[in-house]
Design a protein around this motif. Structure first.
Motif, PDB file in Angstrom:
ATOM      1  N   ARG A   1       0.820  -1.213   0.000  1.00 31.40           N
ATOM      2  CA  ARG A   1       0.000   0.000   0.000  1.00 31.40           C
ATOM      3  C   ARG A   1       0.859   1.271   0.000  1.00 31.40           C
ATOM      4  NH1 ARG A   1      -1.701  -0.037   4.934  1.00 31.40           N
ATOM      5  NH2 ARG A   1      -2.851   1.904   4.632  1.00 31.40           N
TER       6      ARG A   1
ATOM      7  N   SER B   1       1.703   3.535  -2.172  1.00 30.09           N
ATOM      8  CA  SER B   1       1.248   4.782  -2.791  1.00 30.09           C
ATOM      9  C   SER B   1       0.186   5.486  -1.955  1.00 30.09           C
ATOM     10  CB  SER B   1       0.721   4.512  -4.203  1.00 30.09           C
ATOM     11  OG  SER B   1      -0.362   3.603  -4.178  1.00 30.09           O
ATOM     12  N   GLU B   2      -0.698   4.715  -1.319  1.00 28.44           N
ATOM     13  CA  GLU B   2      -1.717   5.322  -0.458  1.00 28.44           C
ATOM     14  C   GLU B   2      -1.071   5.980   0.751  1.00 28.44           C
ATOM     15  OE1 GLU B   2      -4.589   2.322   0.582  1.00 28.44           O
ATOM     16  OE2 GLU B   2      -4.304   1.329  -1.354  1.00 28.44           O
TER      17      GLU B   2
ATOM     18  N   LYS C   1       0.808   9.160  -0.326  1.00 30.57           N
ATOM     19  CA  LYS C   1      -0.140  10.234  -0.637  1.00 30.57           C
ATOM     20  C   LYS C   1      -0.599  10.944   0.639  1.00 30.57           C
ATOM     21  CE  LYS C   1      -4.695  11.083  -2.707  1.00 30.57           C
ATOM     22  NZ  LYS C   1      -5.327  11.610  -1.476  1.00 30.57           N
TER      23      LYS C   1
ATOM     24  N   GLU D   1      -2.733   5.808  -9.761  1.00 28.45           N
ATOM     25  CA  GLU D   1      -3.933   5.637  -8.951  1.00 28.45           C
ATOM     26  C   GLU D   1      -3.974   6.580  -7.759  1.00 28.45           C
ATOM     27  OE1 GLU D   1      -4.178   1.563  -7.808  1.00 28.45           O
ATOM     28  OE2 GLU D   1      -4.711   0.855  -9.821  1.00 28.45           O
ATOM     29  N   SER D   2      -2.844   6.843  -7.124  1.00 28.24           N
ATOM     30  CA  SER D   2      -2.857   7.609  -5.882  1.00 28.24           C
ATOM     31  C   SER D   2      -2.098   8.934  -5.942  1.00 28.24           C
ATOM     32  CB  SER D   2      -2.264   6.767  -4.733  1.00 28.24           C
ATOM     33  OG  SER D   2      -2.991   5.573  -4.556  1.00 28.24           O
TER      34      SER D   2
END
Length: 396
Positions: A95, A97-98, A101, A132-133
């Motif tokens: 996870r 990239s989440e 971010k 995506e993020s």
């Protein structure tokens, strides 16, 4: 954020470490097992120095704690200075990239002077997280295999040595000991690329098939071969969709690509047989069984190395809007076709000592009248000069 992405062993980590010398910074690697404490955290009161269970892989908590420590360092600097946090192989953190971010947005809202560099060698996983993020939050700096001028300046490689030993900087010091060099390419480059970057990071139902496709593809580099023929030479090959998917994974890892046929119509390009091309000629040489002297003595094999080197150079230096393809309408063929939507260039590679006008170029130009022609080698642009400029240069 700055994102530095590219294949293994092209110098991403070394480059960033050199740039950060003399700056307040920290460089952490997500591909290393966890340790109990990190010396980077020494002297930070109120900041946790626990990174999880020693020996296990880094987690989202590991990423958060390093980021938190970097924040503390940044706050302790004068206003005119900033702190830089570099995270290597960030795609290996679940996870990632989440998490990045959320942390990045919080820092921007707080006006914190913390700069972040993300590095990764699994481009497809990096791209997924970035799109995506992290859209709008980063600048991408792609790194790829070293060119002939770079290897020549750094390691004094001759043109023939570059064609055989390729553009991996880490292997250059071993080229006088060819058995060690081959072991390095296989053990430090091919094995980690496939076993760690592909098999551990994405779903592959037939790992043996992926490995066999890579080896067979290197032996066929520079040749057009149908998926049906590939299936006939691979055990448990599944179907053409599986082979095309695995070939795409090898492309994203910077190992092997399959060029599509230039046909004008998009659907005909998608259904064409691929022209296989290793993205670094070291991969061909390490698996071929030919020594450097034997490879130079075999004109047919050497010609495929030259063509593969040209194809690898084009693929490695082409920008997103520049397609590298081939063209064939039996019996006529053009080695490479560059197309950026406005301009069209047909390239023929001549590795022999005798010159004759390639018939395929004339046939192609008659069919596509806007196309320009370029011969690389005997009777045209010298190979060293061609390898000194990126693909887009030859479209101008």
């Amino acid at each position: 954020m700055i994102v530095v992405a590219g294949p293994r062993q092209v110098g991403k980590s070394t480059l960033v470490r050199r740039v950060l010398e003399g700056y307040p910074s920290a460089f952490v690697a997500a591909d290393q097992p966890l340790t109990e404490l990190d010396p980077f955290a020494e002297g930070l009161e109120g900041v946790s120095t626990s990174f999880g269970i020693p020996g296990e892989s880094p987690t989202a908590d590991w990423l958060i704690q390093h980021w938190t420590q970097a924040r503390a360092k940044a706050r302790g600097l004068p206003e005119e200075q900033s702190f830089v946090l570099a995270i290597d192989e960030v795609q290996k953190v679940p996870r990632w990239s989440e998490v990045v971010k959320g942390l990045w947005d919080a820092d921007r809202a707080a006006g914190l002077n913390l700069h972040v560099i993300l590095l990764g060698s699994s481009p497809w996983l990096m791209q997924k997280g970035l799109t995506e993020s992290l859209a709008g939050r980063y600048e991408l700096i792609p790194m790829t295999h070293w060119s002939y001028p770079e290897m020549q300046v750094a390691f004094d490689l001759s043109l023939d040595e570059y064609l055989y030993f390729g553009g991996y900087p880490g292997s250059a010091k071993l080229i006088r000991e060819e058995p060690r060099w081959r072991s390095y390419i296989r053990g430090a480059l091919v094995h980690p690329n496939i076993e760690k970057d592909i098999l551990q990071m994405t779903r592959v139902d037939k790992p043996a098939l992926l490995k066999n496709l890579f080896e067979l593809g290197c032996s066929y580099s520079g040749q057009i071969i149908s998926y049906t023929k590939l299936m006939g030479q691979l055990q448990d090959a599944g179907n053409t969709v599986t082979l095309a998917h695995y070939l795409n994974l090898l492309t994203q890892a910077g190992l092997l690509t399959g060029l599509s046929k230039y046909a004008g119509e998009q659907h005909r390009q998608r259904s064409s047989s691929p022209k296989l091309n290793a993205l670094n000629t070291a991969l061909i040489s390490a698996l071929s069984g030919y020594s450097f002297a034997e490879a130079r003595a075999d004109r047919s094999h050497w010609g495929r190395l030259v063509e593969s080197a040209v194809g690898a150079h084009l693929c490695n230096t082409a920008t997103d809007n520049c397609q590298v393809q081939y063209w064939r309408e039996s019996p006529d063929e053009v080695d490479f076709v560059l197309n950026d939507g406005r301009r069209l260039l047909a390239i023929e590679v001549k590795s022999g000592t005798t010159y004759a006008t390639p018939k395929g170029l004339g046939v192609f130009s008659g069919k596509y009248r806007q196309a320009r022609q370029l011969i690389v080698g005997e009777g045209g642009i010298a190979l060293p000069e061609f390898l000194a400029h990126p693909a887009g240069h030859w479209l101008e």
